[in-house]
Design an enzyme around this catalytic site. Structure first.
Site, PDB file in Angstrom:
ATOM      1  N   GLU A  57       0.836  -1.201   0.000  1.00 55.05           N
ATOM      2  CA  GLU A  57       0.000   0.000   0.000  1.00 55.05           C
ATOM      3  C   GLU A  57       0.871   1.250   0.000  1.00 55.05           C
ATOM      4  O   GLU A  57       0.613   2.212  -0.731  1.00 55.05           O
ATOM      5  CB  GLU A  57      -0.906  -0.024   1.228  1.00 55.05           C
ATOM      6  CG  GLU A  57      -1.720   1.233   1.449  1.00 55.05           C
ATOM      7  CD  GLU A  57      -2.211   1.327   2.884  1.00 55.05           C
ATOM      8  OE1 GLU A  57      -2.492   2.455   3.320  1.00 55.05           O
ATOM      9  OE2 GLU A  57      -2.301   0.292   3.563  1.00 55.05           O
ATOM     10  N   ASP A  61       0.759   3.882  -3.087  1.00 57.90           N
ATOM     11  CA  ASP A  61       0.350   5.266  -2.859  1.00 57.90           C
ATOM     12  C   ASP A  61       1.276   6.228  -3.601  1.00 57.90           C
ATOM     13  O   ASP A  61       0.824   7.200  -4.231  1.00 57.90           O
ATOM     14  CB  ASP A  61       0.360   5.558  -1.359  1.00 57.90           C
ATOM     15  CG  ASP A  61       0.066   7.009  -1.048  1.00 57.90           C
ATOM     16  OD1 ASP A  61      -1.069   7.457  -1.272  1.00 57.90           O
ATOM     17  OD2 ASP A  61       0.980   7.716  -0.585  1.00 57.90           O
ATOM     18  N   ASP A 130      -7.233   1.220   0.560  1.00 54.04           N
ATOM     19  CA  ASP A 130      -5.868   0.754   0.827  1.00 54.04           C
ATOM     20  C   ASP A 130      -5.505  -0.418  -0.075  1.00 54.04           C
ATOM     21  O   ASP A 130      -4.359  -0.539  -0.535  1.00 54.04           O
ATOM     22  CB  ASP A 130      -5.735   0.330   2.288  1.00 54.04           C
ATOM     23  CG  ASP A 130      -5.814   1.506   3.262  1.00 54.04           C
ATOM     24  OD1 ASP A 130      -5.709   2.655   2.808  1.00 54.04           O
ATOM     25  OD2 ASP A 130      -5.987   1.254   4.472  1.00 54.04           O
ATOM     26  N   GLU A 133      -4.449   0.657  -3.558  1.00 55.55           N
ATOM     27  CA  GLU A 133      -3.049   1.106  -3.554  1.00 55.55           C
ATOM     28  C   GLU A 133      -2.098  -0.088  -3.498  1.00 55.55           C
ATOM     29  O   GLU A 133      -1.049  -0.090  -4.174  1.00 55.55           O
ATOM     30  CB  GLU A 133      -2.814   2.045  -2.380  1.00 55.55           C
ATOM     31  CG  GLU A 133      -3.529   3.375  -2.526  1.00 55.55           C
ATOM     32  CD  GLU A 133      -3.295   4.302  -1.368  1.00 55.55           C
ATOM     33  OE1 GLU A 133      -3.413   5.526  -1.561  1.00 55.55           O
ATOM     34  OE2 GLU A 133      -3.008   3.823  -0.242  1.00 55.55           O
TER      35      GLU A 133
END
Length: 242
Positions: A57, A61, A130, A133
């Site tokens: 994650e 991101d 999440d 990502e």
């Protein structure tokens, strides 16, 4: 069967075959990385502390932010830095990523602990966002930068087709108030809770309309949590109205 029934059925039967998800993403994903991306920390905790998706994650991101930033910069030479930043915030927000995840039926593929299963974790916006990502991070490690960027652009393409989204992202509380009034839902109210030590406090906001909890959001301040919750609520109301 409606989407809620489908999710309950998926929870009862266990997660769907992740290979189906890989096909819908149209990117070559390493099977182990794909499984890792779908593994929530609650599942990891209940299975002896195995690896979970938070590192992926973190990576995803960064890739998401870069891909969206470059796309906006090259596609909108007429817009200034402030406008581009607001548009980026809209496209990478938890509400936007959760919307993408629901379009992929991502909740059906998650590996969740029993507690999250029982409390609706398969449709929890924070978990869904999440995981998107984490999947982007898995795509980067599996197929490289270009393929991961292409995946990001495919995922956000439906969001770009909704011009109202950018106005809502710039002032989500006002946009929600106006939309709720048009729909006859009354004025939004916000319920705030916090957790964690003072130096790392997180705030959780819940939007309430007509006595009903509509959406929630988190942030490092009450203001940010309310804005995240308002944007999520606006997105859900917009979908139900349209």
């Amino acid at each position: 069967m409606d989407s809620a029934d489908s999710r309950r059925g998926a929870a009862a039967a266990g997660p769907r075959d992740a290979a189906d998800l890989a096909l819908s993403l149209a990117v070559e994903l390493d099977p182990e990385l794909l499984e890792l991306a779908l593994t929530h920390r609650s599942y990891a905790y209940e299975h002896g502390g195995i690896a979970h998706n938070e590192r992926l994650e973190f990576l995803g991101d960064s890739i998401l932010g870069q891909a969206v930033t470059v796309m906006l910069y090259t596609s909108h030479p007429e817009r200034d830095e402030g406008e581009l930043a607001k548009r980026r915030s809209s496209l990478v927000s938890s509400a936007a990523l959760a919307e993408i995840a629901r379009g992929l039926e991502l909740g059906d593929y998650l590996r969740l602990g029993r507690g999250e299963e029982l409390t609706g974790g398969r449709d929890k916006s924070s978990i869904l966002a999440d995981t998107v990502e984490a999947l982007i991070g898995a795509a980067y490690l599996s197929a490289g930068h270009d393929e991961a960027t292409a995946l990001v652009l495919r995922l956000i393409e439906p969001l770009l087709a909704d011009p109202d989204r950018f106005g809502a992202a710039m002032d989500p509380k006002t946009s929600l108030q106006e939309l709720a009034a048009r729909l006859g839902r009354g004025a939004p109210a916000y319920r705030i809770a916090d957790s964690g030590p003072d130096h790392l406090k997180r705030f959780h906001a819940t939007v309430v309309l007509d006595g009903e909890d509509v959406a929630s959001g988190e942030g490092s301040s009450k203001k940010h949590a309310e804005m995240a919750a308002a944007l999520q609520a606006w997105t859900l109301l917009q979908q139900s109205a349209g």
